[in-house]
Design an enzyme around this catalytic site. Structure first.
Site, short mmCIF file in Angstrom:
data_model
loop_
_atom_site.label_atom_id
_atom_site.label_comp_id
_atom_site.label_asym_id
_atom_site.label_seq_id
_atom_site.Cartn_x
_atom_site.Cartn_y
_atom_site.Cartn_z
N SER A 68 19.53 96.28 -22.16
CA SER A 68 19.77 97.54 -22.87
C SER A 68 21.06 97.43 -23.65
O SER A 68 22.15 97.34 -23.07
CB SER A 68 19.86 98.70 -21.87
OG SER A 68 20.29 99.87 -22.54
N HIS A 122 16.21 96.32 -25.66
CA HIS A 122 15.92 97.70 -25.25
C HIS A 122 16.92 98.63 -25.93
O HIS A 122 18.14 98.46 -25.82
CB HIS A 122 16.00 97.84 -23.73
CG HIS A 122 15.49 99.16 -23.24
ND1 HIS A 122 14.15 99.45 -23.13
CD2 HIS A 122 16.15 100.28 -22.84
CE1 HIS A 122 14.00 100.69 -22.69
NE2 HIS A 122 15.20 101.21 -22.51
N ASP A 141 18.12 102.42 -26.41
CA ASP A 141 18.11 103.76 -25.83
C ASP A 141 18.59 104.81 -26.83
O ASP A 141 19.70 104.71 -27.35
CB ASP A 141 19.00 103.82 -24.59
CG ASP A 141 18.36 103.13 -23.39
OD1 ASP A 141 17.19 103.45 -23.09
OD2 ASP A 141 19.01 102.29 -22.76
N MET A 145 19.41 108.79 -27.28
CA MET A 145 19.67 110.05 -26.59
C MET A 145 20.17 111.08 -27.58
O MET A 145 20.95 110.76 -28.48
CB MET A 145 20.70 109.85 -25.47
CG MET A 145 20.33 108.77 -24.48
SD MET A 145 21.56 108.63 -23.16
CE MET A 145 21.04 107.07 -22.40
N HIS A 173 13.34 103.41 -26.67
CA HIS A 173 13.09 104.44 -25.66
C HIS A 173 13.71 105.75 -26.16
O HIS A 173 14.93 105.89 -26.21
CB HIS A 173 13.71 103.99 -24.33
CG HIS A 173 13.73 105.05 -23.28
ND1 HIS A 173 14.54 104.97 -22.16
CD2 HIS A 173 13.03 106.21 -23.15
CE1 HIS A 173 14.35 106.03 -21.40
NE2 HIS A 173 13.45 106.80 -21.99
N MET A 230 14.74 109.35 -25.82
CA MET A 230 15.10 110.46 -24.92
C MET A 230 15.53 111.62 -25.81
O MET A 230 16.69 112.03 -25.84
CB MET A 230 16.22 110.03 -23.96
CG MET A 230 15.74 109.05 -22.91
SD MET A 230 17.09 108.23 -22.01
CE MET A 230 17.36 106.81 -23.10
N MET A 283 11.54 105.48 -14.98
CA MET A 283 12.98 105.58 -14.84
C MET A 283 13.33 105.52 -13.35
O MET A 283 12.79 106.29 -12.55
CB MET A 283 13.50 106.90 -15.44
CG MET A 283 13.31 107.02 -16.95
SD MET A 283 14.12 105.71 -17.88
CE MET A 283 15.85 105.99 -17.43
N GLY A 315 24.36 105.20 -18.37
CA GLY A 315 24.21 103.87 -17.79
C GLY A 315 25.02 103.75 -16.51
O GLY A 315 25.81 104.61 -16.15
N ASP A 353 13.51 101.00 -15.52
CA ASP A 353 14.81 101.13 -16.18
C ASP A 353 15.76 101.94 -15.32
O ASP A 353 15.50 103.10 -15.03
CB ASP A 353 14.61 101.82 -17.55
CG ASP A 353 15.91 101.98 -18.32
OD1 ASP A 353 16.98 101.56 -17.83
OD2 ASP A 353 15.86 102.53 -19.44
N GLY A 358 19.53 100.77 -12.90
CA GLY A 358 20.06 100.15 -11.68
C GLY A 358 19.43 98.82 -11.33
O GLY A 358 19.54 98.38 -10.18
N SER A 399 24.22 97.42 -17.81
CA SER A 399 25.53 97.02 -17.32
C SER A 399 25.45 95.78 -16.43
O SER A 399 26.40 94.99 -16.37
CB SER A 399 26.19 98.18 -16.54
OG SER A 399 25.35 98.66 -15.52
#
Length: 236
Positions: free
Chosen positions: A10, A35, A37, A39, A71, A73, A142, A149, A184, A186, A207
Protein backbone atom coordinates in the site's frame (compact mmCIF):
# COMPACT_ATOMS: atom_id res chain seq x y z
CA UNK A 1 -7.84 -23.36 -9.39
CA UNK A 2 -5.04 -20.75 -9.32
CA UNK A 3 -3.13 -20.82 -6.01
CA UNK A 4 -0.83 -17.89 -6.74
CA UNK A 5 -0.10 -15.59 -3.80
CA UNK A 6 0.14 -11.87 -4.58
CA UNK A 7 1.62 -9.17 -2.32
CA UNK A 8 0.18 -5.67 -2.76
CA UNK A 9 2.19 -2.94 -1.00
CA UNK A 10 0.00 0.00 0.00
CA UNK A 11 1.70 3.16 -1.20
CA UNK A 12 -0.13 5.14 1.50
CA UNK A 13 2.83 4.17 3.69
CA UNK A 14 5.48 5.04 1.11
CA UNK A 15 7.69 8.13 1.01
CA UNK A 16 5.73 10.48 -1.26
CA UNK A 17 8.76 12.68 -1.84
CA UNK A 18 10.13 9.86 -4.00
CA UNK A 19 7.00 7.86 -4.82
CA UNK A 20 8.08 6.66 -8.25
CA UNK A 21 11.33 5.26 -6.87
CA UNK A 22 9.49 3.67 -3.95
CA UNK A 23 7.18 1.84 -6.38
CA UNK A 24 10.10 0.64 -8.49
CA UNK A 25 11.97 -0.55 -5.40
CA UNK A 26 9.05 -2.36 -3.78
CA UNK A 27 7.89 -4.14 -6.94
CA UNK A 28 11.45 -5.10 -7.92
CA UNK A 29 11.85 -6.49 -4.38
CA UNK A 30 9.30 -9.17 -5.25
CA UNK A 31 5.82 -7.74 -4.79
CA UNK A 32 3.11 -7.76 -7.43
CA UNK A 33 0.49 -5.01 -7.19
CA UNK A 34 0.42 -1.30 -6.34
CA UNK A 35 -2.35 -0.85 -3.78
CA UNK A 36 -3.76 2.67 -3.97
CA UNK A 37 -5.90 3.81 -1.01
CA UNK A 38 -8.34 6.65 -1.65
CA UNK A 39 -9.99 8.29 1.37
CA UNK A 40 -12.39 11.24 1.26
CA UNK A 41 -12.66 12.48 4.88
CA UNK A 42 -16.37 11.63 4.59
CA UNK A 43 -16.85 7.88 4.30
CA UNK A 44 -13.68 7.46 6.40
CA UNK A 45 -12.07 10.02 8.75
CA UNK A 46 -8.99 10.71 6.65
CA UNK A 47 -8.03 12.38 3.38
CA UNK A 48 -5.46 10.88 1.03
CA UNK A 49 -4.76 10.87 -2.71
CA UNK A 50 -6.75 11.16 -5.92
CA UNK A 51 -6.72 10.48 -9.67
CA UNK A 52 -3.85 12.88 -10.41
CA UNK A 53 -1.47 10.77 -8.33
CA UNK A 54 -2.77 7.60 -9.98
CA UNK A 55 -2.09 9.11 -13.39
CA UNK A 56 1.38 10.20 -12.24
CA UNK A 57 2.42 6.66 -11.27
CA UNK A 58 0.82 4.94 -14.26
CA UNK A 59 4.00 4.73 -16.38
CA UNK A 60 6.12 3.63 -13.43
CA UNK A 61 3.68 0.80 -12.67
CA UNK A 62 3.73 -0.27 -16.34
CA UNK A 63 7.53 -0.15 -16.39
CA UNK A 64 7.80 -2.65 -13.52
CA UNK A 65 4.83 -4.75 -14.68
CA UNK A 66 2.54 -4.01 -11.75
CA UNK A 67 -1.24 -3.62 -11.70
CA UNK A 68 -2.71 -0.58 -9.95
CA UNK A 69 -5.33 -1.72 -7.44
CA UNK A 70 -7.47 1.29 -6.43
CA UNK A 71 -9.43 0.92 -3.19
CA UNK A 72 -12.09 3.62 -3.02
CA UNK A 73 -13.09 4.63 0.51
CA UNK A 74 -15.36 7.41 -0.76
CA UNK A 75 -19.09 8.09 -0.72
CA UNK A 76 -20.84 8.42 -3.10
CA UNK A 77 -18.59 6.32 -5.27
CA UNK A 78 -20.06 6.51 -8.79
CA UNK A 79 -18.83 10.06 -9.47
CA UNK A 80 -15.13 9.17 -8.97
CA UNK A 81 -14.97 5.74 -10.67
CA UNK A 82 -14.55 7.13 -14.23
CA UNK A 83 -11.73 9.44 -13.08
CA UNK A 84 -9.66 6.54 -11.77
CA UNK A 85 -10.37 4.36 -14.79
CA UNK A 86 -9.09 7.20 -16.97
CA UNK A 87 -6.07 7.70 -14.68
CA UNK A 88 -4.81 4.15 -15.21
CA UNK A 89 -6.41 1.95 -12.56
CA UNK A 90 -6.48 -1.75 -13.44
CA UNK A 91 -8.66 -2.83 -10.52
CA UNK A 92 -11.24 -0.65 -8.76
CA UNK A 93 -12.85 -1.81 -5.52
CA UNK A 94 -15.43 0.02 -3.40
CA UNK A 95 -17.54 -0.47 -0.30
CA UNK A 96 -21.18 -1.55 -0.79
CA UNK A 97 -22.30 1.11 1.70
CA UNK A 98 -20.90 3.76 -0.65
CA UNK A 99 -23.16 2.87 -3.60
CA UNK A 100 -26.89 3.33 -3.97
CA UNK A 101 -26.94 0.64 -6.69
CA UNK A 102 -24.12 -1.86 -6.24
CA UNK A 103 -24.81 -3.83 -9.41
CA UNK A 104 -24.70 -0.65 -11.49
CA UNK A 105 -21.48 0.56 -9.87
CA UNK A 106 -19.76 -2.78 -10.49
CA UNK A 107 -20.95 -2.76 -14.10
CA UNK A 108 -19.62 0.78 -14.54
CA UNK A 109 -16.14 -0.27 -13.39
CA UNK A 110 -16.10 -3.13 -15.91
CA UNK A 111 -17.57 -1.06 -18.73
CA UNK A 112 -14.65 1.33 -18.26
CA UNK A 113 -12.18 -1.53 -18.79
CA UNK A 114 -11.17 -2.28 -15.20
CA UNK A 115 -11.54 -5.30 -12.94
CA UNK A 116 -14.19 -4.70 -10.28
CA UNK A 117 -14.47 -5.60 -6.63
CA UNK A 118 -16.34 -5.15 -3.37
CA UNK A 119 -14.74 -4.27 -0.03
CA UNK A 120 -16.09 -5.45 3.29
CA UNK A 121 -15.44 -3.69 6.57
CA UNK A 122 -14.99 -5.92 9.64
CA UNK A 123 -18.69 -5.81 10.56
CA UNK A 124 -20.12 -5.72 7.01
CA UNK A 125 -22.01 -8.84 5.93
CA UNK A 126 -20.86 -10.86 2.93
CA UNK A 127 -24.55 -11.08 1.92
CA UNK A 128 -23.97 -8.11 -0.41
CA UNK A 129 -22.33 -10.68 -2.71
CA UNK A 130 -25.46 -12.80 -3.06
CA UNK A 131 -26.64 -11.41 -6.40
CA UNK A 132 -23.54 -9.79 -7.92
CA UNK A 133 -20.87 -12.51 -8.01
CA UNK A 134 -20.99 -12.43 -11.82
CA UNK A 135 -19.71 -8.83 -11.75
CA UNK A 136 -17.04 -9.25 -9.06
CA UNK A 137 -13.38 -9.95 -9.90
CA UNK A 138 -12.01 -9.30 -6.41
CA UNK A 139 -13.35 -9.51 -2.88
CA UNK A 140 -11.42 -7.41 -0.36
CA UNK A 141 -11.86 -8.02 3.36
CA UNK A 142 -10.74 -5.25 5.69
CA UNK A 143 -8.95 -6.72 8.69
CA UNK A 144 -8.93 -3.31 10.38
CA UNK A 145 -11.47 -0.51 10.40
CA UNK A 146 -10.62 1.67 7.39
CA UNK A 147 -9.21 5.15 7.64
CA UNK A 148 -5.69 4.83 9.02
CA UNK A 149 -2.58 2.72 8.46
CA UNK A 150 -0.60 0.88 11.11
CA UNK A 151 -3.55 -0.82 12.85
CA UNK A 152 -3.49 -4.35 14.29
CA UNK A 153 -5.08 -7.28 12.44
CA UNK A 154 -8.57 -8.19 13.73
CA UNK A 155 -8.49 -11.98 14.37
CA UNK A 156 -12.18 -12.51 13.52
CA UNK A 157 -11.21 -11.73 9.92
CA UNK A 158 -9.82 -15.27 9.67
CA UNK A 159 -13.32 -16.73 10.08
CA UNK A 160 -14.74 -14.27 7.58
CA UNK A 161 -12.00 -15.19 5.09
CA UNK A 162 -13.04 -18.83 5.34
CA UNK A 163 -16.64 -17.90 4.55
CA UNK A 164 -15.57 -15.75 1.60
CA UNK A 165 -13.28 -18.51 0.31
CA UNK A 166 -16.17 -20.99 0.46
CA UNK A 167 -18.30 -18.63 -1.65
CA UNK A 168 -15.50 -18.15 -4.18
CA UNK A 169 -14.77 -21.88 -4.45
CA UNK A 170 -18.43 -22.71 -4.95
CA UNK A 171 -18.70 -20.05 -7.63
CA UNK A 172 -15.57 -21.35 -9.35
CA UNK A 173 -16.96 -24.90 -9.38
CA UNK A 174 -20.11 -23.57 -11.02
CA UNK A 175 -18.56 -21.18 -13.56
CA UNK A 176 -14.81 -21.81 -13.81
CA UNK A 177 -14.17 -18.10 -13.26
CA UNK A 178 -11.48 -16.93 -10.84
CA UNK A 179 -12.19 -14.30 -8.16
CA UNK A 180 -9.30 -12.99 -6.09
CA UNK A 181 -9.62 -12.78 -2.29
CA UNK A 182 -7.65 -9.87 -0.87
CA UNK A 183 -7.10 -8.88 2.77
CA UNK A 184 -6.04 -5.45 4.00
CA UNK A 185 -4.96 -4.33 7.45
CA UNK A 186 -2.25 -5.43 9.87
CA UNK A 187 -0.73 -7.99 7.49
CA UNK A 188 2.93 -8.82 8.16
CA UNK A 189 5.45 -11.66 7.87
CA UNK A 190 4.37 -13.09 11.24
CA UNK A 191 0.69 -13.58 10.34
CA UNK A 192 0.59 -13.76 6.52
CA UNK A 193 0.75 -17.58 6.44
CA UNK A 194 -2.19 -17.92 8.83
CA UNK A 195 -4.14 -15.44 6.71
CA UNK A 196 -3.33 -17.44 3.58
CA UNK A 197 -4.46 -20.68 5.23
CA UNK A 198 -7.82 -19.02 5.95
CA UNK A 199 -8.26 -18.46 2.22
CA UNK A 200 -6.67 -15.17 1.12
CA UNK A 201 -4.55 -15.11 -2.04
CA UNK A 202 -3.75 -11.38 -2.22
CA UNK A 203 -2.22 -9.46 0.68
CA UNK A 204 -2.11 -5.71 1.19
CA UNK A 205 0.75 -4.55 3.40
CA UNK A 206 1.65 -0.94 4.05
CA UNK A 207 3.69 -0.08 7.12
CA UNK A 208 4.91 -3.69 7.43
CA UNK A 209 6.79 -3.23 4.14
CA UNK A 210 7.51 0.47 3.78
CA UNK A 211 8.43 0.72 7.46
CA UNK A 212 11.20 -1.89 7.06
CA UNK A 213 13.63 -0.68 4.39
CA UNK A 214 17.25 -1.80 4.42
CA UNK A 215 19.87 0.26 2.65
CA UNK A 216 21.92 -2.94 2.34
CA UNK A 217 19.15 -4.51 0.19
CA UNK A 218 19.52 -4.13 -3.57
CA UNK A 219 16.02 -2.62 -3.75
CA UNK A 220 15.60 -1.60 -0.09
CA UNK A 221 12.67 -3.96 0.57
CA UNK A 222 14.12 -7.31 -0.50
CA UNK A 223 14.53 -8.61 3.06
CA UNK A 224 11.01 -7.89 4.33
CA UNK A 225 9.39 -9.16 1.13
CA UNK A 226 11.51 -12.32 1.25
CA UNK A 227 10.33 -12.92 4.82
CA UNK A 228 6.72 -12.70 3.65
CA UNK A 229 7.41 -15.02 0.71
CA UNK A 230 9.12 -17.53 3.01
CA UNK A 231 6.07 -17.55 5.30
CA UNK A 232 3.73 -18.05 2.33
CA UNK A 233 5.89 -20.95 1.10
CA UNK A 234 4.87 -22.91 4.21
CA UNK A 235 1.20 -22.82 3.16
CA UNK A 236 0.07 -26.03 1.49
Amino acid sequence: MDKTFRIAPSILSANFAKLGQEIEDVITSGTDIVHFDVMDNHYVPNLTIGPLVCDAIRETAKKVGALIDVHLMVKPVDRIIPDFAKAGANIITFHPEASEHIDRSLAMVRDLGCKSGLVFNPATSLSYLDHVMDKVDMILLMSVNPGFGGQKFIPETLEKLKLARARIDAYYEKTGRQIWLEVDGGVNAANIAEIARAGADTFVAGSAIFGSPKDTDANRYNTVVAEMRASLATVK
